[in-house]
Design a protein around this motif. Structure first.
Motif, mmCIF file in Angstrom:
data_model
loop_
_atom_site.group_PDB
_atom_site.id
_atom_site.type_symbol
_atom_site.label_atom_id
_atom_site.label_comp_id
_atom_site.label_asym_id
_atom_site.label_seq_id
_atom_site.Cartn_x
_atom_site.Cartn_y
_atom_site.Cartn_z
ATOM 1 N N GLY B 246 0.798 -1.230 0.000
ATOM 2 C CA GLY B 246 0.000 0.000 0.000
ATOM 3 C C GLY B 246 0.830 1.279 0.000
ATOM 4 N N SER B 247 2.146 1.153 0.142
ATOM 5 C CA SER B 247 2.986 2.359 0.159
ATOM 6 C C SER B 247 3.103 2.944 -1.249
ATOM 7 N N VAL B 248 3.321 4.259 -1.317
ATOM 8 C CA VAL B 248 3.405 4.933 -2.621
ATOM 9 C C VAL B 248 4.844 5.401 -2.857
ATOM 10 N N HIS B 249 5.283 5.248 -4.117
ATOM 11 C CA HIS B 249 6.664 5.596 -4.489
ATOM 12 C C HIS B 249 6.659 6.323 -5.834
ATOM 13 N N GLN B 250 7.784 6.980 -6.103
ATOM 14 C CA GLN B 250 7.992 7.576 -7.429
ATOM 15 C C GLN B 250 8.491 6.495 -8.372
ATOM 16 N N GLU B 251 8.068 6.541 -9.618
ATOM 17 C CA GLU B 251 8.543 5.598 -10.639
ATOM 18 C C GLU B 251 10.081 5.588 -10.681
ATOM 19 N N GLN B 252 10.634 4.408 -10.771
ATOM 20 C CA GLN B 252 12.097 4.274 -10.882
ATOM 21 C C GLN B 252 12.420 3.418 -12.098
ATOM 22 N N LEU B 253 13.148 3.980 -13.051
ATOM 23 C CA LEU B 253 13.561 3.220 -14.235
ATOM 24 C C LEU B 253 15.072 3.349 -14.417
ATOM 25 N N PRO B 254 15.704 2.403 -15.092
ATOM 26 C CA PRO B 254 17.161 2.483 -15.274
ATOM 27 C C PRO B 254 17.569 3.783 -15.986
ATOM 28 N N ALA B 324 4.578 -3.410 -13.714
ATOM 29 C CA ALA B 324 3.527 -4.186 -13.029
ATOM 30 C C ALA B 324 2.408 -3.202 -12.687
ATOM 31 N N GLY B 325 1.204 -3.694 -12.550
ATOM 32 C CA GLY B 325 0.046 -2.825 -12.334
ATOM 33 C C GLY B 325 -0.045 -2.281 -10.915
ATOM 34 N N TYR B 326 -1.192 -1.714 -10.637
ATOM 35 C CA TYR B 326 -1.474 -1.091 -9.331
ATOM 36 C C TYR B 326 -1.326 -2.100 -8.178
ATOM 37 N N GLN B 327 -0.560 -1.731 -7.171
ATOM 38 C CA GLN B 327 -0.336 -2.542 -5.969
ATOM 39 C C GLN B 327 0.165 -3.959 -6.303
ATOM 40 N N THR B 328 1.070 -4.045 -7.236
ATOM 41 C CA THR B 328 1.632 -5.344 -7.621
ATOM 42 C C THR B 328 3.133 -5.408 -7.353
ATOM 43 N N HIS B 329 3.815 -4.269 -7.462
ATOM 44 C CA HIS B 329 5.258 -4.244 -7.206
ATOM 45 C C HIS B 329 5.531 -4.544 -5.722
ATOM 46 N N GLN B 330 6.708 -5.137 -5.508
ATOM 47 C CA GLN B 330 7.075 -5.515 -4.138
ATOM 48 C C GLN B 330 8.247 -4.657 -3.669
ATOM 49 N N ALA B 331 8.295 -4.446 -2.382
ATOM 50 C CA ALA B 331 9.436 -3.725 -1.794
ATOM 51 C C ALA B 331 10.701 -4.540 -2.085
ATOM 52 N N GLY B 332 11.786 -3.876 -2.343
ATOM 53 C CA GLY B 332 13.038 -4.574 -2.635
ATOM 54 C C GLY B 332 13.382 -4.583 -4.107
ATOM 55 N N GLU B 333 12.413 -4.250 -4.970
ATOM 56 C CA GLU B 333 12.714 -4.168 -6.407
ATOM 57 C C GLU B 333 13.512 -2.891 -6.673
ATOM 58 N N ASP B 334 14.467 -2.980 -7.592
ATOM 59 C CA ASP B 334 15.284 -1.799 -7.912
ATOM 60 C C ASP B 334 14.537 -0.823 -8.821
ATOM 61 N N TYR B 335 13.824 -1.387 -9.788
ATOM 62 C CA TYR B 335 13.127 -0.543 -10.765
ATOM 63 C C TYR B 335 11.659 -0.952 -10.833
ATOM 64 N N TYR B 336 10.788 0.055 -10.962
ATOM 65 C CA TYR B 336 9.353 -0.237 -10.986
ATOM 66 C C TYR B 336 8.599 0.889 -11.684
ATOM 67 N N THR B 337 7.592 0.498 -12.420
ATOM 68 C CA THR B 337 6.689 1.462 -13.070
ATOM 69 C C THR B 337 5.312 0.828 -13.216
#
Lengths: 77, 396
Positions: B246-254, B324-337
């Motif tokens: 449920g936490s919110v983050h800024q998009e992170q891409l390489p 990955a879609g809404y509320q699908t990314h997991q903590a610990g991933e380096d890059y996410y959008t």
């Protein structure tokens, strides 16, 4: 691995098409180019497609290889 | 009888001398700079969907964009009879975006709901018809509230000896600055003041190569390939990503992206009325996006001056490995959008255009050489759809 397979296939396909087409080339004189010079025969992008190409490059992951812009600008909303 | 012969001989001599004097002097070409053509292009674009990246892959993607551009092409010949072309292009877009408005989730209509983009460019080419070669260079800029792009390019083209083929190489550089406009709840100070956002750079280096070939009187083809390297801040700072917790983050891409698109175009004139224009492109990049694009347009010549051109474009892509879609990314991933432009989807674009070039000018206006109108409907399998209508007026 699959991506290289796809890339190889595309390269092979395009190279084979190029060979097949270029081997059947004939010299066309200037006065025989009336059809080739028709505005609808142009190989590049036309002015009217400018905004279409813009939105496609924003809304899709792929871009390029269309004799147009390859980066710059955003408009990514 | 002798008088008749003499009169006929005198007439022949007069006609002969007149014919000689009316022959164009091929050694002379006007060197004065003159306007070759002016194009006005206007478009109206509207899209809607429900996967906005600003709100983490959910929420309205409604967006309206009105764009207008004018380009002026000037030509002149120099003393060596080389043709110089100058192209000045200025464009202005104004858009309203429901998702940009959600940078501040509490705002009903924030400053970011609309923006204007201005993009001027200047180009020059010099064609040496005797050698069949062309060189050129250009500069461009694009400015909107949170983005500045400065570009430069050089190009070279060489025709084959029999002038049936042409190789073109173009190098492009874009040096961009992204203003780091963060979602308001992720800012240190949650105010709407946005006078001085920090910026980050994004640089693009591209090589574009093409080879066009005339096959016969009715068929010509072109092979295209780009090599594109992007470096710098490639995310968008106002794109949210919601994790499974449920936490919110800024998009992170390489910070690097390498793109390799290769394509093929062909135009074939069938009979006297039909033209087939085909396009295929394969695309791959190091973010895991692989895509195929196929397009077919069939201009039908209703008369020598009027044609109707239905077209269809099919596109499919695989998802970027960081999507990955809404509320699908997991903590610990380096890059996410959660930007659905990088998801797996197919899209279809269908429409038609008209092309009108009457000999006396459009609506009897001699300078108004061409009128083109084109409409297209775009449907993406993520349930986003869009409509676009464009108008091009060409003055000569």
């Amino acid at each position: 691995m699959k991506k290289f397979h796809n890339l190889k296939l595309s390269l092979c396909g395009i190279s084979l098409s190029a060979l097949a087409l270029c081997s059947s080339c004939t010299t066309v004189k200037e006065y025989q180019k009336n059809r080739l010079n028709d505005a609808e025969m142009v190989l590049g992008n036309r002015k009217i497609e400018k905004t279409e190409l813009n939105f496609q490059s924003y809304r899709e992951g792929a871009s390029g290889a269309n004799a147009g812009k390859s980066g710059g600008g955003c408009g990514c909303n | 009888m002798k008088r008749i012969y003499l009169t006929a001989a005198a007439l022949m001599a007069m006609l002969h001398s007149y014919a000689q004097s009316s022959l164009p002097d091929t050694g002379y070409t006007a060197r004065k700079l003159k306007v070759e053509e002016v194009n006005l292009v206007s478009s109206y674009y509207h899209q809607d969907g429900n996967n906005a990246a600003v709100t983490g892959g959910i929420g309205s993607e409604k967006l309206t964009d009105i764009s207008n551009s004018i380009d002026v092409k000037l030509i002149r010949h120099d003393r060596k009879n080389r043709k110089h072309s100058y192209l000045l292009d200025v464009g202005i877009d104004h858009y309203t975006s429901a998702s940009s408005d959600m940078i501040d989730l509490k705002a009903n209509s924030s400053a970011s709901h609309a923006d204007t983009r201005i993009y001027p460019s200047l180009g020059w080419t010099m064609e040496n018809e005797a050698k069949g070669s062309t060189i050129g260079a250009g500069v461009s800029a694009s400015k909107e509230f949170d983005y500045l792009s400065l570009g430069g390019n050089v190009m070279f083209a060489q025709k084959t000896k029999n002038r049936m083929g042409e190789f073109t190489a173009k190098l492009q550089v874009y040096l961009d600055q992204v203003s780091l406009v963060t979602p308001i709840e992720l800012r240190a100070s949650q105010t709407r003041e946005h006078e001085h956002y920090p910026t980050a750079s994004r640089n693009t280096f591209a090589g574009s190569f093409s080879y066009s070939q005339i096959i016969n009187e009715r068929l010509q083809v072109m092979f295209l390939a780009d090599v594109v390297q992007q470096h710098g801040y490639l995310s968008l700072p106002f794109h949210r990503v919601y994790f499974t917790d449920g936490s919110v983050h800024q998009e992170q891409l390489p910070s690097n992206r390498f793109k390799l698109p290769i394509g093929f175009r062909g135009s074939y004139f069938i009979g006297d009325r039909f033209i087939l224009r085909g396009y295929y492109r394969y695309y791959t990049d190091n973010w895991g996006v692989h895509a195929h694009t196929a397009e077919l347009e069939v201009p039908v010549k209703i008369s020598p001056f009027f044609s109707v051109s239905p077209f269809y474009r099919y596109y499919q892509q695989s998802a970027a490995k960081y999507f990955a879609g809404y509320q699908t990314h997991q903590a610990g991933e380096d890059y996410y959008t959660s930007n659905y432009d990088l998801s797996k989807f197919t899209s279809q674009f269908i429409g038609a255009g008209i092309h009108f070039t009457p000999p006396g000018g459009v609506f009897g206006i001699k300078q108004l050489n061409t009128l083109e109108l084109r409409y297209g409907h775009y449907y993406r399998s993520t349930k986003m759809n869009a409509n676009i209508i464009s108008l091009n007026l060409k003055f000569k």
